[in-house]
Structure formats: structure tokens, C-alpha cells
Design a protein around this motif. Structure first.
Motif, PDB file in Angstrom:
ATOM      1  N   ILE A  98     -10.813 -42.890  88.599  1.00 29.63           N
ATOM      2  CA  ILE A  98     -11.100 -41.740  87.731  1.00 29.63           C
ATOM      3  C   ILE A  98     -12.559 -41.316  87.893  1.00 29.63           C
ATOM      4  N   LEU A  99     -13.467 -42.297  87.883  1.00 33.14           N
ATOM      5  CA  LEU A  99     -14.894 -41.970  88.022  1.00 33.14           C
ATOM      6  C   LEU A  99     -15.203 -41.313  89.363  1.00 33.14           C
ATOM      7  N   VAL A 100     -14.599 -41.804  90.427  1.00 37.52           N
ATOM      8  CA  VAL A 100     -14.815 -41.210  91.752  1.00 37.52           C
ATOM      9  C   VAL A 100     -14.339 -39.760  91.747  1.00 37.52           C
ATOM     10  N   GLN A 101     -13.179 -39.502  91.145  1.00 34.86           N
ATOM     11  CA  GLN A 101     -12.656 -38.130  91.064  1.00 34.86           C
ATOM     12  C   GLN A 101     -13.580 -37.232  90.249  1.00 34.86           C
ATOM     13  N   GLN A 102     -14.092 -37.755  89.139  1.00 31.75           N
ATOM     14  CA  GLN A 102     -14.915 -36.936  88.241  1.00 31.75           C
ATOM     15  C   GLN A 102     -16.325 -36.707  88.773  1.00 31.75           C
ATOM     16  N   GLY A 116     -17.554 -37.673  92.120  1.00 33.14           N
ATOM     17  CA  GLY A 116     -17.716 -37.522  93.561  1.00 33.14           C
ATOM     18  C   GLY A 116     -18.569 -38.615  94.193  1.00 33.14           C
ATOM     19  N   GLU A 117     -19.039 -39.548  93.380  1.00 35.53           N
ATOM     20  CA  GLU A 117     -19.848 -40.666  93.878  1.00 35.53           C
ATOM     21  C   GLU A 117     -18.936 -41.723  94.483  1.00 35.53           C
ATOM     22  N   PRO A 118     -19.419 -42.462  95.480  1.00 28.20           N
ATOM     23  CA  PRO A 118     -18.600 -43.532  96.050  1.00 28.20           C
ATOM     24  C   PRO A 118     -18.449 -44.692  95.063  1.00 28.20           C
ATOM     25  N   ALA A 119     -17.317 -45.371  95.156  1.00 33.64           N
ATOM     26  CA  ALA A 119     -17.021 -46.484  94.247  1.00 33.64           C
ATOM     27  C   ALA A 119     -18.079 -47.574  94.319  1.00 33.64           C
ATOM     28  N   ARG A 120     -18.594 -47.849  95.503  1.00 35.63           N
ATOM     29  CA  ARG A 120     -19.613 -48.893  95.666  1.00 35.63           C
ATOM     30  C   ARG A 120     -20.855 -48.569  94.832  1.00 35.63           C
TER      31      ARG A 120
END
Length: 167
Positions: free
Chosen positions: A55-59, A61-65
């Protein structure tokens, strides 16, 4: 300049137990759950973490790492136990009323509950007061979700709706 209430008159006789229990429950959750988890890293094997990261990546655009370095175990806990209108459930609808974002959020809510809650509890009686508190909290959470995005994955937390209903 701040305008914060410091008391009210007339005060009801004696202590109103439900107000004190609600204040203690909110503070206990903050001290025993919020604070320890805010300073704890995420559990990489937690399945809720993967869902939260997606969800955070979608919102953002930052990489998960990158995001992993900026979230705490409390963030994942709030994602699971805060009310998310995209995934409504009864447990988070109630548990969200006891979660707070920080000290100021908690202290602001508890100040108003301490000053005004005892008067309302005295007038209504403990059972009706408790029903009002939870009914207003649940109602405010559902209203906010319907008015501002029923498909949102952003968790709603805090006792503000319940306390506003008491006021």
C-alpha cells in the motif's frame, strides 16, 4: 495563544468510574503498546508488513527497501488494528478508539474527557454514558470513512470522535 480548558463548574459529586476507566485504558494502551512498538523495528516475517508495504509503495512511489527504514512496528500495528474503510471489520472499529498517534493526540483527548466526561457520565449514568462513548466513536469513524473515502487503506485511530460525541 492557546485556549485550553483547565476545568469546569459545577463538578459532579464523587468520581465517575467509567470516565476514569476510559482514561486509564487509553493511557495504558499508549504506554504498553504504542510506546514500545514505536521504538521497535518491523518483523520482516509479519504477513501484515507485506500488505502494508505494498500500500505504501502504491501511495508514495518510494521503493519498499527505503520505506522499511522509515516505519516502526507500531505503524504495522496501526495498519492492522486501526479502522481501514477499504477493509472494514468490527475489531478495528473498536480497537482504533484506543490507539493514538502520539503524546499530544493522547493528552488532548484525555484533557477533554477528564474535564467534560464526568459531567456527562453523572447526568446519563454509567451504562448510557459508555453506550454514548462507543456509539459516538463508532459513528464518527464510519461517518469519516463514508465522507472522506470509503475505499481508503489509511487507518483511522484515536478517541476524538468518541470524545466529541461526549462533548
Amino acid at each position: 495563544m492557546f485556549f485550553l480548558p483547565i476545568g469546569d463548574e459545577p463538578n459532579p459529586p464523587g468520581r465517575q468510574p467509567v470516565t476514569w476507566w476510559l482514561m486509564m485504558a487509553n493511557c495504558a494502551v499508549f504506554l504498553l503498546i504504542t510506546l514500545p512498538l514505536k521504538f521497535k523495528g518491523v518483523n520482516l516475517s509479519d504477513p501484515m508488513l507485506n500488505e502494508y508495504l505494498n500500500i505504501l509503495v502504491q501511495q508514495t512511489g518510494e521503493p519498499a527497501r527505503y520505506l522499511l527504514g522509515h516505519i516502526s512496528a507500531y505503524d504495522v500495528f496501526v495498519y492492522e488494528y486501526g479502522f481501514r474503510s477499504a477493509n472494514p471489520s468490527a475489531v478495528p472499529l473498536v480497537s482504533s478508539l484506543f490507539l493514538h498517534a502520539g503524546w499530544m493526540h493522547l493528552l488532548g483527548n484525555m484533557l477533554f474527557l477528564w474535564i467534560y466526561g464526568d459531567n456527562v457520565e453523572y447526568r446519563l449514568g454509567p451504562k448510557a454514558y459508555l453506550l454514548l462513548y462507543f456509539g459516538a466513536g463508532v459513528g464518527a469513524t464510519l461517518f469519516h470513512s463514508m465522507a472522506f473515502g470509503w475505499s481508503s487503506n489509511t487507518p483511522l485511530i484515536g478517541a476524538s470522535g468518541a470524545i466529541s460525541g461526549v462533548l
